[in-house]
Write a protein that holds these residues in place. Structure first.
Motif, PDB file in Angstrom:
ATOM      1  N   ALA A   1       0.842  -1.202   0.000  1.00 33.84           N
ATOM      2  CA  ALA A   1       0.000   0.000   0.000  1.00 33.84           C
ATOM      3  C   ALA A   1       0.873   1.246   0.000  1.00 33.84           C
ATOM      4  N   THR A   2       1.576   1.455  -1.089  1.00 38.91           N
ATOM      5  CA  THR A   2       2.377   2.683  -1.210  1.00 38.91           C
ATOM      6  C   THR A   2       2.281   3.236  -2.622  1.00 38.91           C
ATOM      7  N   GLY A   3       2.379   4.549  -2.714  1.00 39.86           N
ATOM      8  CA  GLY A   3       2.433   5.202  -4.013  1.00 39.86           C
ATOM      9  C   GLY A   3       3.852   5.643  -4.338  1.00 39.86           C
ATOM     10  N   ASN A   4       4.811   5.296  -3.466  1.00 45.03           N
ATOM     11  CA  ASN A   4       6.191   5.765  -3.636  1.00 45.03           C
ATOM     12  C   ASN A   4       6.984   4.763  -4.481  1.00 45.03           C
ATOM     13  N   LYS A   5       7.390   5.220  -5.681  1.00 44.87           N
ATOM     14  CA  LYS A   5       8.057   4.308  -6.621  1.00 44.87           C
ATOM     15  C   LYS A   5       9.422   3.855  -6.107  1.00 44.87           C
TER      16      LYS A   5
ATOM     17  N   ARG B   1      10.615  -0.020  -5.693  1.00 39.87           N
ATOM     18  CA  ARG B   1      11.876  -0.535  -6.244  1.00 39.87           C
ATOM     19  C   ARG B   1      12.671  -1.255  -5.146  1.00 39.87           C
ATOM     20  N   ASP B   2      12.749  -0.651  -3.970  1.00 35.49           N
ATOM     21  CA  ASP B   2      13.447  -1.297  -2.845  1.00 35.49           C
ATOM     22  C   ASP B   2      12.808  -2.654  -2.521  1.00 35.49           C
ATOM     23  N   PHE B   3      11.484  -2.685  -2.438  1.00 35.81           N
ATOM     24  CA  PHE B   3      10.801  -3.942  -2.100  1.00 35.81           C
ATOM     25  C   PHE B   3      11.030  -5.002  -3.180  1.00 35.81           C
TER      26      PHE B   3
ATOM     27  N   LEU C   1      -2.630   2.579   9.436  1.00 34.23           N
ATOM     28  CA  LEU C   1      -3.714   3.224   8.673  1.00 34.23           C
ATOM     29  C   LEU C   1      -3.671   2.813   7.203  1.00 34.23           C
ATOM     30  N   LYS C   2      -2.459   2.862   6.612  1.00 34.48           N
ATOM     31  CA  LYS C   2      -2.324   2.580   5.172  1.00 34.48           C
ATOM     32  C   LYS C   2      -2.600   1.107   4.877  1.00 34.48           C
ATOM     33  N   ALA C   3      -2.053   0.212   5.709  1.00 36.50           N
ATOM     34  CA  ALA C   3      -2.229  -1.225   5.442  1.00 36.50           C
ATOM     35  C   ALA C   3      -3.691  -1.635   5.620  1.00 36.50           C
TER      36      ALA C   3
ATOM     37  N   SER D   1       2.200  -2.331   4.262  1.00 40.07           N
ATOM     38  CA  SER D   1       2.441  -0.913   3.995  1.00 40.07           C
ATOM     39  C   SER D   1       3.809  -0.569   4.561  1.00 40.07           C
ATOM     40  N   ASP D   2       4.268   0.627   4.256  1.00 41.95           N
ATOM     41  CA  ASP D   2       5.577   1.104   4.738  1.00 41.95           C
ATOM     42  C   ASP D   2       5.413   2.562   5.114  1.00 41.95           C
ATOM     43  N   ASP D   3       5.630   2.872   6.388  1.00 48.65           N
ATOM     44  CA  ASP D   3       5.736   4.284   6.756  1.00 48.65           C
ATOM     45  C   ASP D   3       7.155   4.489   7.267  1.00 48.65           C
ATOM     46  N   SER D   4       7.805   5.470   6.704  1.00 46.89           N
ATOM     47  CA  SER D   4       9.231   5.605   6.990  1.00 46.89           C
ATOM     48  C   SER D   4       9.636   7.061   7.001  1.00 46.89           C
ATOM     49  N   GLY D   5      10.872   7.300   7.393  1.00 42.57           N
ATOM     50  CA  GLY D   5      11.364   8.676   7.393  1.00 42.57           C
ATOM     51  C   GLY D   5      12.730   8.765   8.024  1.00 42.57           C
TER      52      GLY D   5
ATOM     53  N   GLN E   1      22.648  -3.224  -3.281  1.00 42.20           N
ATOM     54  CA  GLN E   1      23.461  -3.024  -2.066  1.00 42.20           C
ATOM     55  C   GLN E   1      22.629  -2.372  -0.966  1.00 42.20           C
ATOM     56  N   LYS E   2      21.822  -1.386  -1.333  1.00 48.11           N
ATOM     57  CA  LYS E   2      20.956  -0.760  -0.325  1.00 48.11           C
ATOM     58  C   LYS E   2      20.015  -1.809   0.265  1.00 48.11           C
ATOM     59  N   GLY E   3      19.531  -2.709  -0.615  1.00 48.82           N
ATOM     60  CA  GLY E   3      18.585  -3.745  -0.183  1.00 48.82           C
ATOM     61  C   GLY E   3      19.178  -4.731   0.814  1.00 48.82           C
TER      62      GLY E   3
ATOM     63  N   SER F   1      19.446  -1.868   4.353  1.00 45.58           N
ATOM     64  CA  SER F   1      18.549  -0.756   4.687  1.00 45.58           C
ATOM     65  C   SER F   1      17.601  -1.042   5.852  1.00 45.58           C
ATOM     66  N   HIS F   2      17.057   0.029   6.382  1.00 46.71           N
ATOM     67  CA  HIS F   2      15.980   0.003   7.378  1.00 46.71           C
ATOM     68  C   HIS F   2      14.802  -0.824   6.842  1.00 46.71           C
ATOM     69  N   ARG F   3      14.519  -0.695   5.543  1.00 43.05           N
ATOM     70  CA  ARG F   3      13.411  -1.432   4.924  1.00 43.05           C
ATOM     71  C   ARG F   3      13.706  -2.936   4.971  1.00 43.05           C
ATOM     72  N   ARG F   4      14.946  -3.302   4.649  1.00 46.45           N
ATOM     73  CA  ARG F   4      15.361  -4.693   4.697  1.00 46.45           C
ATOM     74  C   ARG F   4      15.225  -5.257   6.120  1.00 46.45           C
TER      75      ARG F   4
HETATM   76  O1  LIG Z   1       2.967   6.985   2.077  1.00 43.85           O
HETATM   77  P1  LIG Z   1       3.478   6.264   0.852  1.00 43.85           P
HETATM   78  O2  LIG Z   1       2.467   6.174  -0.250  1.00 43.85           O
HETATM   79  O3  LIG Z   1       4.069   4.938   1.189  1.00 43.85           O
HETATM   80  O4  LIG Z   1       4.697   7.120   0.214  1.00 43.85           O
HETATM   81  P2  LIG Z   1       5.430   8.387   0.885  1.00 43.85           P
HETATM   82  O5  LIG Z   1       6.529   8.823  -0.013  1.00 43.85           O
HETATM   83  O6  LIG Z   1       4.415   9.426   1.271  1.00 43.85           O
HETATM   84  O7  LIG Z   1       6.093   7.749   2.163  1.00 43.85           O
HETATM   85  P3  LIG Z   1       5.988   8.156   3.697  1.00 43.85           P
HETATM   86  O8  LIG Z   1       4.699   8.780   3.996  1.00 43.85           O
HETATM   87  O9  LIG Z   1       6.385   6.926   4.481  1.00 43.85           O
HETATM   88  O10 LIG Z   1       7.124   9.245   3.841  1.00 43.85           O
HETATM   89  C1  LIG Z   1       8.455   8.809   3.894  1.00 43.85           C
HETATM   90  C2  LIG Z   1       9.416   9.808   3.315  1.00 43.85           C
HETATM   91  O11 LIG Z   1      10.693   9.556   3.950  1.00 43.85           O
HETATM   92  C3  LIG Z   1      11.713   9.449   3.015  1.00 43.85           C
HETATM   93  N1  LIG Z   1      12.250   8.075   2.976  1.00 43.85           N
HETATM   94  C4  LIG Z   1      11.673   6.916   3.415  1.00 43.85           C
HETATM   95  N2  LIG Z   1      12.456   5.859   3.177  1.00 43.85           N
HETATM   96  C5  LIG Z   1      13.544   6.336   2.557  1.00 43.85           C
HETATM   97  C6  LIG Z   1      14.706   5.733   2.035  1.00 43.85           C
HETATM   98  O12 LIG Z   1      14.887   4.429   2.057  1.00 43.85           O
HETATM   99  N3  LIG Z   1      15.615   6.534   1.482  1.00 43.85           N
HETATM  100  C7  LIG Z   1      15.444   7.863   1.413  1.00 43.85           C
HETATM  101  N4  LIG Z   1      14.378   8.518   1.862  1.00 43.85           N
HETATM  102  C8  LIG Z   1      13.424   7.761   2.429  1.00 43.85           C
HETATM  103  C9  LIG Z   1      11.121   9.779   1.647  1.00 43.85           C
HETATM  104  O13 LIG Z   1      11.351  11.118   1.375  1.00 43.85           O
HETATM  105  C10 LIG Z   1       9.639   9.542   1.828  1.00 43.85           C
HETATM  106  O14 LIG Z   1       8.876  10.402   1.039  1.00 43.85           O
END
Ligand SMILES: O=P(O)(O)OP(=O)(O)OP(=O)(O)OC[C@H]1O[C@@H](n2cnc3c(O)ncnc32)[C@H](O)[C@@H]1O
Ligand SMILES: [Mg+2]
Length: 202
Positions: free
Chosen positions: A6-10, A14-16, A50-52, A65-69, A169-171, A174-177
């Protein structure tokens, strides 16, 4: 095997895809082009849930879903959950990066960490979440064109520049991994996620 995210972030997709090389990863917008969730919570976990849950409910399928920052110590953890909108609603990665460098002008302590919370929502079950972190520091200026978001400004404690290494390499680091590894170790939940038709034929 298919997994819906559940993400719109390309960049996240790609990471996933790189981390889950043996599984088909489907971004929610492929199934529901208008999918949007307002991120009203003030924690990564709250917004990930919320997103998931919203996507899982809409599809009737297990969804992650993935919420990150990025949390910067000298900025008391900012931009944190507001990382995507640090420079304002609809801000680009470049806008956010410029604002971060400006906020850290002449600041000596540049330590920071990326945080990723993955939530897994399964219809009829309680939603679970998994946290991964990557520690490092913010560079004085951007380095490399790789990755997305704040990657060009980040150097890990081990010295890798996220903007200069490959997605593969990031994969690995990373925090996502790290969050995904925790999800995989939650074997029964992961099994349900994997053995479900990801809805790609819908
Ligand atoms: O909510 P979704 O649709 O998943 O997409 P989003 O881009 O809005 O994602 P977030 O709300 O989780 O906001 C996270 C932001 O933190 C940054 N971020 C998260 N993971 C990152 C990563 O691996 N490398 C660099 N920046 C990252 C990036 O700028 C994101 O836009
Ligand atoms: Mg978002």
């Amino acid at each position: 095997m298919k997994i819906v995210i559940a993400t719109g972030n390309k960049g996240k997709i790609r990471d996933f895809k790189t981390i889950f090389s043996d599984v088909e990863v489907i971004g929610i917008k492929e199934l529901l082009p208008d999918f949007e969730v307002e991120e009203t919570e003030d924690t990564f976990e709250g917004n990930a849930v919320l997103k998931a849950e919203s996507a899982s409910k809409a599809l009737g399928l297990p969804v992650i879903s993935d919420d990150s920052g990025l949390c910067v110590d000298a900025l008391d953890g900012a931009p944190g959950v507001y990382s995507a909108r640090y420079a304002g609603l609809g801000a680009s990665d470049e806008d956010n990066n410029r604002k971060l460098l400006a906020a850290l002008t002449d600041v000596e302590n540049r330590s920071a960490r990326f945080v990723c919370v993955i939530a897994l929502a399964i219809p009829g079950r309680d939603t679970r979440s998994y946290v991964g972190q990557l520690h490092g520091e913010i560079l004085e200026s951007s380095a490399g064109e790789g990755g997305f978001g704040y990657d060009p400004l980040f150097k890990t404690l081990q010295g890798e520049h996220l903007g200069m290494i490959s997605t593969e390499q990031k994969g690995e680091i990373s925090h996502r991994r790290k969050a995904l590894e925790k999800l995989k170790h939650d074997a029964s939940a992961f099994e349900i996620l994997l053995n479900h038709d990801g809805g790609a034929d819908k």
